[in-house]
Structure formats: C-alpha cells, structure tokens
Design a protein around this motif. Sequence first.
Motif, PDB file in Angstrom:
ATOM      1  N   LYS A  18      -0.191  -8.015 -14.530  1.00  0.00           N
ATOM      2  CA  LYS A  18      -0.805  -8.334 -13.201  1.00  0.00           C
ATOM      3  C   LYS A  18      -0.375  -7.327 -12.445  1.00  0.00           C
ATOM      4  O   LYS A  18       0.981  -6.899 -12.461  1.00  0.00           O
ATOM      5  CB  LYS A  18      -0.518  -9.740 -12.546  1.00  0.00           C
ATOM      6  CG  LYS A  18      -1.017 -10.997 -13.349  1.00  0.00           C
ATOM      7  CD  LYS A  18      -1.189 -12.164 -12.403  1.00  0.00           C
ATOM      8  CE  LYS A  18      -1.657 -13.261 -13.210  1.00  0.00           C
ATOM      9  NZ  LYS A  18      -2.917 -13.336 -13.298  1.00  0.00           N
ATOM     10  N   TYR A  19      -1.164  -6.830 -11.592  1.00  0.00           N
ATOM     11  CA  TYR A  19      -0.940  -5.250 -11.023  1.00  0.00           C
ATOM     12  C   TYR A  19      -1.099  -5.655  -9.574  1.00  0.00           C
ATOM     13  O   TYR A  19      -2.232  -5.985  -9.334  1.00  0.00           O
ATOM     14  CB  TYR A  19      -1.287  -4.201 -11.645  1.00  0.00           C
ATOM     15  CG  TYR A  19      -0.867  -3.920 -12.957  1.00  0.00           C
ATOM     16  CD1 TYR A  19       0.119  -3.189 -13.205  1.00  0.00           C
ATOM     17  CD2 TYR A  19      -1.693  -4.774 -14.072  1.00  0.00           C
ATOM     18  CE1 TYR A  19       0.677  -3.016 -14.625  1.00  0.00           C
ATOM     19  CE2 TYR A  19      -1.165  -4.489 -15.283  1.00  0.00           C
ATOM     20  CZ  TYR A  19      -0.130  -3.588 -15.537  1.00  0.00           C
ATOM     21  OH  TYR A  19       0.432  -3.521 -16.880  1.00  0.00           O
ATOM     22  N   VAL A  20      -0.473  -4.757  -8.650  1.00  0.00           N
ATOM     23  CA  VAL A  20      -0.814  -4.488  -7.237  1.00  0.00           C
ATOM     24  C   VAL A  20      -0.523  -3.152  -7.085  1.00  0.00           C
ATOM     25  O   VAL A  20       0.348  -2.293  -7.382  1.00  0.00           O
ATOM     26  CB  VAL A  20       0.372  -5.278  -6.455  1.00  0.00           C
ATOM     27  CG1 VAL A  20       0.013  -5.089  -5.084  1.00  0.00           C
ATOM     28  CG2 VAL A  20       0.391  -6.592  -6.958  1.00  0.00           C
ATOM     29  N   LEU A  21      -1.747  -2.473  -6.424  1.00  0.00           N
ATOM     30  CA  LEU A  21      -1.675  -1.165  -5.957  1.00  0.00           C
ATOM     31  C   LEU A  21      -1.707  -1.087  -4.456  1.00  0.00           C
ATOM     32  O   LEU A  21      -2.497  -1.524  -3.520  1.00  0.00           O
ATOM     33  CB  LEU A  21      -3.152  -0.585  -6.342  1.00  0.00           C
ATOM     34  CG  LEU A  21      -3.463   0.971  -6.030  1.00  0.00           C
ATOM     35  CD1 LEU A  21      -2.481   1.691  -6.617  1.00  0.00           C
ATOM     36  CD2 LEU A  21      -4.690   1.205  -6.394  1.00  0.00           C
ATOM     37  N   PHE A  22      -0.605  -0.314  -4.046  1.00  0.00           N
ATOM     38  CA  PHE A  22      -0.605  -0.019  -2.578  1.00  0.00           C
ATOM     39  C   PHE A  22      -0.996   1.161  -2.312  1.00  0.00           C
ATOM     40  O   PHE A  22      -0.611   2.170  -2.854  1.00  0.00           O
ATOM     41  CB  PHE A  22       1.045  -0.317  -2.227  1.00  0.00           C
ATOM     42  CG  PHE A  22       1.736  -1.378  -2.445  1.00  0.00           C
ATOM     43  CD1 PHE A  22       1.589  -2.334  -1.330  1.00  0.00           C
ATOM     44  CD2 PHE A  22       2.366  -1.722  -3.706  1.00  0.00           C
ATOM     45  CE1 PHE A  22       2.291  -3.625  -1.577  1.00  0.00           C
ATOM     46  CE2 PHE A  22       2.731  -3.018  -3.705  1.00  0.00           C
ATOM     47  CZ  PHE A  22       2.796  -3.962  -2.721  1.00  0.00           C
ATOM     48  N   VAL A  23      -1.752   1.447  -1.378  1.00  0.00           N
ATOM     49  CA  VAL A  23      -2.162   3.081  -1.079  1.00  0.00           C
ATOM     50  C   VAL A  23      -2.180   2.929   0.567  1.00  0.00           C
ATOM     51  O   VAL A  23      -2.366   2.083   1.239  1.00  0.00           O
ATOM     52  CB  VAL A  23      -3.933   2.892  -1.244  1.00  0.00           C
ATOM     53  CG1 VAL A  23      -4.539   4.097  -1.030  1.00  0.00           C
ATOM     54  CG2 VAL A  23      -4.088   2.458  -2.751  1.00  0.00           C
ATOM     55  N   ARG A  24      -1.759   4.251   0.837  1.00  0.00           N
ATOM     56  CA  ARG A  24      -1.511   4.701   2.281  1.00  0.00           C
ATOM     57  C   ARG A  24      -3.081   4.331   2.931  1.00  0.00           C
ATOM     58  O   ARG A  24      -3.880   4.607   2.584  1.00  0.00           O
ATOM     59  CB  ARG A  24      -1.136   6.059   2.398  1.00  0.00           C
ATOM     60  CG  ARG A  24       0.230   5.889   1.988  1.00  0.00           C
ATOM     61  CD  ARG A  24       0.533   7.767   2.147  1.00  0.00           C
ATOM     62  NE  ARG A  24       0.423   8.300   3.135  1.00  0.00           N
ATOM     63  CZ  ARG A  24       0.975   8.503   4.347  1.00  0.00           C
ATOM     64  NH1 ARG A  24       2.492   8.098   4.152  1.00  0.00           N
ATOM     65  NH2 ARG A  24       0.645   9.010   5.472  1.00  0.00           N
ATOM     66  N   GLU A  25      -2.997   3.961   4.052  1.00  0.00           N
ATOM     67  CA  GLU A  25      -3.957   3.758   5.107  1.00  0.00           C
ATOM     68  C   GLU A  25      -4.949   4.891   5.319  1.00  0.00           C
ATOM     69  O   GLU A  25      -6.085   4.935   5.239  1.00  0.00           O
ATOM     70  CB  GLU A  25      -3.882   3.260   6.374  1.00  0.00           C
ATOM     71  CG  GLU A  25      -3.295   1.618   6.190  1.00  0.00           C
ATOM     72  CD  GLU A  25      -3.119   1.034   7.366  1.00  0.00           C
ATOM     73  OE1 GLU A  25      -3.489   1.509   8.645  1.00  0.00           O
ATOM     74  OE2 GLU A  25      -2.421  -0.051   7.428  1.00  0.00           O
TER      75      GLU A  25
END
Length: 105
Positions: free
Chosen positions: A26-33
């Motif tokens: 399971k993965y979570v991708l954080f991306v700058r706005e």
Amino acid sequence: NDKLLERLSSGDVEYEALLQNPVPHKYVLFVREDVCGLQYIICHELIHLSQMERGDLIVNADYSEITWKGEKYDNTLSYNDREWEKEAFKLDNKLWKEYKKWRSK
C-alpha cells in the motif's frame, strides 16, 4: 504534505513528490500543491513503487534510513548520487512515452 516535503528538502534539491509505503503493498504519494508536470512525476514515482515492490528500495517513514539492494544509506547522500534515483530517471521517460502513446489512443 508540503510540511513533509519541506522537511525532506535539502541543499539545492527540493522534492516535488514523495512516495511512502506505510503498509506492505500500500502506497501514499505526497505531491506539492504547486507542482508542474504531475503526470510525469507520477511516472517517476511509479518506478520507485516498482523498486519497493521488488524489495530493492526500503525506506522508513521519514526517509532518514534508506536501504537500496541491501545497502543502507541516510538522506544526506546527494540526490544525484542515489542509485534508486538514477534508475528512476533512466526509466521514467520510457514510462512517460508509453503513457502518452496510450493516452492518445
């Protein structure tokens, strides 16, 4: 997510995205706005996802410990010297081209 990304920024490198693996498979991708080229960045992060699924890349929650193919690193290693990044940059453009080809159908 910006606070996490800011914490991981160092020197002249500022992360635009960060992939975490809190639970196996399971993965979570954080991306700058304010990031540009989101689809390309996702292609790059998908290479890291593949590295993690193969077991070649293992990172702890705050990226202070990184294991690449059995060798331990910390996040002070220069971004351009990270073998997992070299591999991702080598393959992300190929994936991007495949995505664009699929998208144009």
